[in-house]
Motif scaffolding. Structure first.
Motif, PDB file in Angstrom:
ATOM      1  N   ARG A  21     -61.840   4.746 -24.440  1.00  0.00           N
ATOM      2  CA  ARG A  21     -60.702   3.858 -24.742  1.00  0.00           C
ATOM      3  C   ARG A  21     -61.051   2.804 -25.785  1.00  0.00           C
ATOM      4  O   ARG A  21     -60.346   2.628 -26.773  1.00  0.00           O
ATOM      5  CB  ARG A  21     -60.244   3.182 -23.446  1.00  0.00           C
ATOM      6  CG  ARG A  21     -58.999   2.329 -23.606  1.00  0.00           C
ATOM      7  CD  ARG A  21     -58.675   1.572 -22.332  1.00  0.00           C
ATOM      8  NE  ARG A  21     -58.530   2.460 -21.204  1.00  0.00           N
ATOM      9  CZ  ARG A  21     -59.099   2.267 -19.997  1.00  0.00           C
ATOM     10  NH1 ARG A  21     -59.844   1.205 -19.789  1.00  0.00           N
ATOM     11  NH2 ARG A  21     -58.922   3.119 -19.029  1.00  0.00           N
ATOM     12  N   SER A 144     -45.034  -2.965 -23.626  1.00  0.00           N
ATOM     13  CA  SER A 144     -46.294  -3.134 -24.363  1.00  0.00           C
ATOM     14  C   SER A 144     -46.119  -4.023 -25.594  1.00  0.00           C
ATOM     15  O   SER A 144     -46.942  -4.915 -25.838  1.00  0.00           O
ATOM     16  CB  SER A 144     -46.862  -1.765 -24.770  1.00  0.00           C
ATOM     17  OG  SER A 144     -45.974  -1.087 -25.632  1.00  0.00           O
ATOM     18  N   PRO A 150     -50.267  -2.985 -20.484  1.00  0.00           N
ATOM     19  CA  PRO A 150     -50.938  -1.711 -20.842  1.00  0.00           C
ATOM     20  C   PRO A 150     -50.126  -0.490 -20.424  1.00  0.00           C
ATOM     21  O   PRO A 150     -50.562   0.309 -19.599  1.00  0.00           O
ATOM     22  CB  PRO A 150     -52.264  -1.793 -20.086  1.00  0.00           C
ATOM     23  CG  PRO A 150     -51.993  -2.689 -18.933  1.00  0.00           C
ATOM     24  CD  PRO A 150     -50.926  -3.663 -19.363  1.00  0.00           C
ATOM     25  N   GLU A 151     -48.943  -0.349 -20.996  1.00  0.00           N
ATOM     26  CA  GLU A 151     -48.057   0.776 -20.678  1.00  0.00           C
ATOM     27  C   GLU A 151     -48.137   1.813 -21.797  1.00  0.00           C
ATOM     28  O   GLU A 151     -48.104   1.454 -22.973  1.00  0.00           O
ATOM     29  CB  GLU A 151     -46.607   0.298 -20.548  1.00  0.00           C
ATOM     30  CG  GLU A 151     -46.340  -0.573 -19.337  1.00  0.00           C
ATOM     31  CD  GLU A 151     -46.392   0.214 -18.030  1.00  0.00           C
ATOM     32  OE1 GLU A 151     -46.335   1.462 -18.061  1.00  0.00           O
ATOM     33  OE2 GLU A 151     -46.520  -0.435 -16.977  1.00  0.00           O
ATOM     34  N   ARG A 191     -56.534  -2.057 -22.015  1.00  0.00           N
ATOM     35  CA  ARG A 191     -56.238  -2.819 -20.789  1.00  0.00           C
ATOM     36  C   ARG A 191     -56.362  -4.329 -20.998  1.00  0.00           C
ATOM     37  O   ARG A 191     -55.866  -5.106 -20.215  1.00  0.00           O
ATOM     38  CB  ARG A 191     -57.226  -2.431 -19.674  1.00  0.00           C
ATOM     39  CG  ARG A 191     -57.206  -0.966 -19.303  1.00  0.00           C
ATOM     40  CD  ARG A 191     -55.922  -0.676 -18.531  1.00  0.00           C
ATOM     41  NE  ARG A 191     -55.949   0.638 -17.901  1.00  0.00           N
ATOM     42  CZ  ARG A 191     -55.576   1.769 -18.500  1.00  0.00           C
ATOM     43  NH1 ARG A 191     -55.147   1.738 -19.755  1.00  0.00           N
ATOM     44  NH2 ARG A 191     -55.599   2.922 -17.865  1.00  0.00           N
ATOM     45  N   ASP A 192     -57.094  -4.706 -22.036  1.00  0.00           N
ATOM     46  CA  ASP A 192     -57.405  -6.146 -22.162  1.00  0.00           C
ATOM     47  C   ASP A 192     -56.821  -6.735 -23.443  1.00  0.00           C
ATOM     48  O   ASP A 192     -57.494  -7.391 -24.215  1.00  0.00           O
ATOM     49  CB  ASP A 192     -58.922  -6.351 -22.119  1.00  0.00           C
ATOM     50  CG  ASP A 192     -59.644  -5.326 -22.987  1.00  0.00           C
ATOM     51  OD1 ASP A 192     -58.938  -4.563 -23.685  1.00  0.00           O
ATOM     52  OD2 ASP A 192     -60.888  -5.300 -22.977  1.00  0.00           O
ATOM     53  N   ALA A 195     -52.162  -3.772 -26.400  1.00  0.00           N
ATOM     54  CA  ALA A 195     -51.475  -2.512 -26.064  1.00  0.00           C
ATOM     55  C   ALA A 195     -50.285  -2.263 -27.007  1.00  0.00           C
ATOM     56  O   ALA A 195     -50.044  -1.128 -27.425  1.00  0.00           O
ATOM     57  CB  ALA A 195     -50.989  -2.537 -24.619  1.00  0.00           C
TER      58      ALA A 195
END
Ligand code: SF4
Length: 359
Positions: A21, A144, A150-151, A191-192, A195
């Motif tokens: 990722r 997002s 984080p979609e 995730r951080d 996104a």
């Protein structure tokens, strides 16, 4: 899954994609920040503007949406303005964009956001998906891009990128069968933070680099991760089933004229272009036979998977029948102000020229 090439099995391993990722997002975002397209809805994280743009972009090309977007948000700058507007006015500002159900659902959703959420967009994809016209993709895009949640998203461009990335050679359906692509999109979305930019970058990549034909793999920031590129099958993926051939239809449209007024009808629920105005079609034979008539011309248009050839007949009526519900007798100038179907607008132009010759 490609059973002949067992090495592809790894491509569906979500943990493997999740472990990449950070590397994927770093490469993609670096590329995006140096090449991002300047699109009017990207100037602000306002969820209202993002939502309007995403609904407009469903089924419509970016270049075509730009002008409509400007006009629409100028007329309805907030969700409150949109909710307060009459549906006919909203349709008028959508006229020419097609797929008018989108405009009606946008209007209905604006009313729900105002009445149930006091005008504040819900900040989670599940709640967003309950709004009319908001599917999985649109909910992910708003969540997002506007809220940096984080979609994942999957639309035509990112679907192609991801299919090539994981070597997904199953025929694409555009629906639930694309679940492996949704899963990978979910595994690699940051995730951080970032996104929204990441999802927009995936779409841009599909639009300008990972194109349907002759993708520019040598310039692609994801080339090192791309399984289709590695095994040389880029031109076979995605596996898009051939489109059904379109159905041909012939129809007749009637322009009834009386003392400078023309009869128009509002399209009803269940009809194409529900809520928009048009000229009558398919009228009873005894009505069609009344009055002097003249052939005005023929127009061709397409709708869904139909190709329509429409013959236009003008009829000068000596005694004007009362307009029924959903019908109006209007001057050409009044018709200009109505939200019209695209063939209706073309017929109105033909009729206007003819009308001045007849009167
Ligand atoms: S390497 Fe080529 S096929 Fe793979 S994602 Fe990039 S442009 Fe698309």
């Amino acid at each position: 899954m490609n059973k002949k090439n067992p090495q592809h099995l790894a491509c569906f391993d979500l943990e493997q994609w999740a472990s990449r990722r950070k590397s994927i997002s770093r490469s993609l975002l670096k590329w995006y920040h140096s090449t991002a397209r300047d699109l009017p809805w990207r100037h602000s994280p306002d969820p209202y503007r993002i939502w309007v743009s995403e609904i407009m972009l469903q089924q419509t090309q970016v270049e075509r949406v730009k002008d409509y977007f400007h006009r629409f948000v100028k007329k309805f700058p907030t969700v409150f303005d949109l909710a307060e507007a009459e549906e006919a006015v909203v349709l008028k500002y959508w006229e020419g964009l097609g797929y008018y159900r989108r405009a009606r659902q946008l209007h209905a959703a604006a009313n729900i956001i105002v009445s149930d959420y006091e005008g504040i967009f819900p900040q989670d994809a599940c709640a967003l998906r309950k709004l009319p016209g908001v599917g999985r993709y649109t909910a992910g895009a708003i969540a997002s891009i506007a809220f940096d949640l984080p979609e994942p998203i999957l639309e035509a461009n990112s679907r192609r990128v991801l299919a090539r990335l994981i070597h997904y050679d199953t025929p694409l359906s555009g629906n639930k069968d694309d679940q492996p692509l949704w899963d990978v999109a979910g595994a690699i979305v940051p995730r951080d933070g970032g996104a929204g930019a990441f999802n927009q970058a995936l779409m841009d990549l599909g639009s300008v680099i990972c194109t349907p034909v002759s993708p520019l793999c040598e310039e692609c920031p994801l080339a090192e991760h791309c399984e289709a590129y590695r095994v040389g099958s880029v031109d076979r993926i995605p596996n898009v089933p051939a489109r059904k051939s379109s159905k041909k239809i012939k129809e007749k449209a009637y322009v009834f004229t009386h003392k400078g007024k023309l009869l128009v009808v509002r399209r009803q629920p269940g009809e194409w272009w529900e809520g928009l105005w048009d000229f009558p079609r398919d009228i009873p034979h005894q009505v069609a036979a009344r009055g002097r008539h003249r052939h005005l011309g023929v127009i061709d248009y397409g709708i869904t998977n139909h190709k329509v050839t429409c013959q236009i007949v003008s009829k000068l009526i000596s005694q004007r029948p009362a307009a029924r519900r959903h019908q109006r007798w209007l001057s050409p100038q009044e018709i200009q102000k109505l939200p019209m179907t695209s063939p209706g607008r073309r017929i109105a132009l033909l009729a206007e020229k003819s009308f001045f010759r007849e009167s």
